[in-house]
Design an enzyme around this catalytic site. Sequence first.
Site, short mmCIF file in Angstrom:
data_model
loop_
_atom_site.label_atom_id
_atom_site.label_comp_id
_atom_site.label_asym_id
_atom_site.label_seq_id
_atom_site.Cartn_x
_atom_site.Cartn_y
_atom_site.Cartn_z
N ARG A 156 -63.04 5.09 -16.99
CA ARG A 156 -63.53 4.62 -15.69
C ARG A 156 -63.74 5.78 -14.73
O ARG A 156 -62.96 6.72 -14.66
CB ARG A 156 -62.51 3.64 -15.11
CG ARG A 156 -62.92 3.16 -13.74
CD ARG A 156 -62.27 1.90 -13.34
NE ARG A 156 -60.84 2.00 -13.20
CZ ARG A 156 -60.08 0.99 -12.82
NH1 ARG A 156 -60.62 -0.19 -12.59
NH2 ARG A 156 -58.78 1.14 -12.70
N ARG B 16 -50.72 -10.09 -7.32
CA ARG B 16 -50.37 -9.41 -8.56
C ARG B 16 -49.03 -9.88 -9.08
O ARG B 16 -48.64 -9.51 -10.19
CB ARG B 16 -50.29 -7.92 -8.28
CG ARG B 16 -51.40 -7.09 -8.95
CD ARG B 16 -51.05 -5.67 -8.65
NE ARG B 16 -51.84 -4.66 -9.28
CZ ARG B 16 -52.96 -4.15 -8.81
NH1 ARG B 16 -53.53 -4.67 -7.75
NH2 ARG B 16 -53.54 -3.15 -9.41
N ARG C 160 -59.86 8.25 -10.93
CA ARG C 160 -58.73 7.95 -10.04
C ARG C 160 -57.45 8.52 -10.61
O ARG C 160 -57.25 8.52 -11.82
CB ARG C 160 -58.59 6.43 -9.89
CG ARG C 160 -59.53 5.86 -8.89
CD ARG C 160 -59.63 4.37 -8.95
NE ARG C 160 -58.38 3.71 -9.29
CZ ARG C 160 -58.24 2.38 -9.33
NH1 ARG C 160 -59.27 1.60 -9.06
NH2 ARG C 160 -57.09 1.83 -9.65
N ARG D 73 -48.81 1.56 -15.35
CA ARG D 73 -49.56 0.41 -14.82
C ARG D 73 -49.63 -0.73 -15.84
O ARG D 73 -49.56 -1.91 -15.46
CB ARG D 73 -50.97 0.83 -14.42
CG ARG D 73 -50.97 1.70 -13.21
CD ARG D 73 -52.33 2.31 -13.00
NE ARG D 73 -53.30 1.32 -12.56
CZ ARG D 73 -54.61 1.45 -12.70
NH1 ARG D 73 -55.10 2.50 -13.31
NH2 ARG D 73 -55.42 0.53 -12.26
N LYS E 251 -62.91 -5.68 -13.60
CA LYS E 251 -62.83 -6.62 -12.49
C LYS E 251 -63.64 -6.13 -11.28
O LYS E 251 -64.30 -6.92 -10.63
CB LYS E 251 -61.37 -6.75 -12.03
CG LYS E 251 -60.77 -8.09 -12.33
CD LYS E 251 -59.37 -8.17 -11.75
CE LYS E 251 -58.55 -6.96 -12.05
NZ LYS E 251 -57.65 -6.45 -11.10
P1 AMP Z 1 -55.99 -1.38 -7.85
O1 AMP Z 1 -57.19 -0.68 -7.30
O2 AMP Z 1 -56.04 -2.87 -7.61
O3 AMP Z 1 -55.75 -1.04 -9.29
O4 AMP Z 1 -54.73 -0.86 -7.02
C1 AMP Z 1 -54.34 0.49 -7.02
C2 AMP Z 1 -52.88 0.60 -6.71
O5 AMP Z 1 -52.59 0.03 -5.42
C3 AMP Z 1 -51.95 -0.16 -7.66
O6 AMP Z 1 -51.67 0.60 -8.82
C4 AMP Z 1 -50.72 -0.37 -6.78
O7 AMP Z 1 -49.98 0.81 -6.64
C5 AMP Z 1 -51.35 -0.66 -5.43
N1 AMP Z 1 -51.62 -2.11 -5.27
C6 AMP Z 1 -52.82 -2.69 -5.04
N2 AMP Z 1 -52.70 -4.03 -4.92
C7 AMP Z 1 -51.37 -4.31 -5.07
C8 AMP Z 1 -50.63 -5.51 -5.08
N3 AMP Z 1 -51.22 -6.70 -4.90
N4 AMP Z 1 -49.28 -5.42 -5.28
C9 AMP Z 1 -48.69 -4.24 -5.45
N5 AMP Z 1 -49.33 -3.07 -5.49
C10 AMP Z 1 -50.68 -3.09 -5.29
#
Ligand code: AMP
Length: 247
Positions: A159, A120, A192, A203, A42
Amino acid sequence: MTAQENDKAAWLKGPLADCSTIPVARGRSWRLVLLGAPGIGKGTQAELLNQRLRACHLSTGDVFRAALKSEGEPSAAMTDALGYMKRGDLVPDEVVINMVAERERCMQCAGGFLLDGYPRTVDQARALDELLRKKNVALDAVLSFELPMEKVIARLGGRRVCSKCRKTYHITHNPPATEGICDACGGDLFQREDDRPEAIAVRMKAYEESTAPLIEYYEKQNLLLRIPAEGSPEEICEAALKGLGAE
Ligand code: AMP
């Protein structure tokens, strides 16, 4: 074609910061939500779409990572949120919804937006609908990048992210020219913390439980555009643009 130069300060730093430039949308402003399991690509699609449509790539995960690296003392709500993130858990809805509501300027931006990682959950999607209604704007589409779960899990472990400019790579599907070094800025690539095996399992479970119902939610609103995430990143992006009628 290069991505826009906007530093996205209003998104990454919050409502007190001003963006370095306001992007000029190509043709029209696109307001899109990107959906897909973690690791499906994404972030890469958001960058490619940004180059083509100019709309800013707005990732809630990037806001949390920026707060983690920021020198200032994070607010109590942010410190709490970062604790969830480090464990690989979703941050509670209320905290993320408030964080996005504080950034309502980005929702109205003439350059449009590509929301990545938000919403989400269905509650977050309802809150976004309400925020957009309040601001008199609407989503144009929700792009759902789709791939069988086994392939998603295989992709996640490979990644890598640039420590300086955040560009994402994959060690086999989208490798940098020199191993471990960002093509765009020469920064070091890293894995990461939440892409490590222990966090991946958490996740994926969170994704299945909370995010998959969003597909249904947006399908009912006639906004969902399913994009098979097979092929090169460029091919996938072309399929998305074709689906949008924005080639
Ligand atoms: P991402 O880069 O989108 O995978 O986000 C990394 C981490 O940030 C996720 O694993 C969550 O811990 C937190 N996070 C990001 N966006 C959200 C969201 N919309 N709702 C809840 N947690 C989020």
